[in-house]
Scaffold this active site. Structure first.
Site: not given
Ligand code: PEP
Length: 262
Positions: A94, A166
């Site tokens: 992430h 993302e």
């Protein structure tokens, strides 16, 4: 029928009892849909109690992170080995881990191997910063992140993972436009087809993440190759998250109906 994957990343929010309450509220609102898989990624602390609480027909669990060694003198870490009975998925790389905790490309690669070794499906996050996009480096960034993260995997393994595009400029800010998502998703699948094979490129699930809200769901699901979403802030609100799941289900239903009419 394509099955959509919707993942809620609760980040560093909610203690175990708050997490349990949120699951309870979500259970009341989210129905079992054959065409949607809903995954919750609470804090490490809440994984054990939630694994006992959840209705597995409705929800699966993901870790937000884990360490790449299976066990040893690594104070403060939790390994994928320790998580294997609790989670189906593990979020890896992430952007908050990469940027705040300095996780580099090699560490992400080692975590991918560790997840797979422990039979946990990785949700690999990739994406560029605002500056990288402005400088025209988006594809190069995706290339470097994919190349390292997937370097030790076989085509068969790659076909089973999940990749979440993302863009960092979108997270918590403003959702990317469908065209921007289209380019990045096409690049990602194209990379996998070139380096692995067409079957892996077809099978790998690719999600979009970055300020997803119920209003943008239909536009983004229309992007070829998008299999669902990784959702941060909106997943902490049970009503909004349930609305996203329902909106995705409606889209699936309409899409299937229009395909039948073709
Ligand atoms: C995320 O944290 O992965 C994310 C996409 O956050 P948000 O939905 O809040 O932009």
């Amino acid at each position: 029928m394509r099955k959509l994957l919707i993942v809620g990343n609760w980040k560093m929010h909610l203690n175990a009892s708050q997490a349990s309450l949120l699951v309870h509220r979500l259970s009341e609102r989210i129905k079992i849909h054959r065409d949607i898989e809903v995954v919750l990624a609470p804090s490490m602390l809440a994984l054990q109690p939630l694994s006992l609480q959840i209705d597995r027909r409705k929800f699966r669990l993901a870790s937000q992170n884990a360490y790449f060694h299976d066990e040893g003198a690594y104070t403060g870490e939790v390994s994928f080995t320790m998580l294997r009975e609790l989670v189906h998925y593990g979020i890896i790389g992430h952007s908050e881990r990469r940027h705040i905790f300095d996780e580099d490309l090699n560490m992400v690669r080692d975590k991918m191997a560790a997840a797979i070794r422990n039979e946990i499906t990785p949700i690999l996050c990739v994406g560029e910063t605002k500056h990288e996009r402005q400088d025209g480096e988006t594809k190069q960034v995706l290339h470097d992140q994919l190349m390292t993260a997937l370097s030790n995997l076989t085509a068969h393994e790659v076909g089973k993972i999940v990749i979440a595009y993302e863009p960092i400029w979108a997270i918590g800010q403003v959702a990317a436009k469908p065209d921007q998502v289209k380019d990045a998703v096409a690049y990602t699948r194209g990379y996998i087809a070139d380096v692995f094979n067409d079957s892996a490129a077809k099978k790998v699930r690719v999600l979009y993440g970055g300020d997803v809200a119920p209003e943008v769901i239909h536009g983004l699901l229309a992007v070829p190759g998008v299999d669902g979403f990784l959702i941060g802030r909106a997943s902490l609100n049970y009503q909004t998250f349930a609305d996203i799941v329902e909106a995705a289900h409606r889209w699936q239903r309409n899409h299937e109906t229009s395909k039948e009419g073709e």
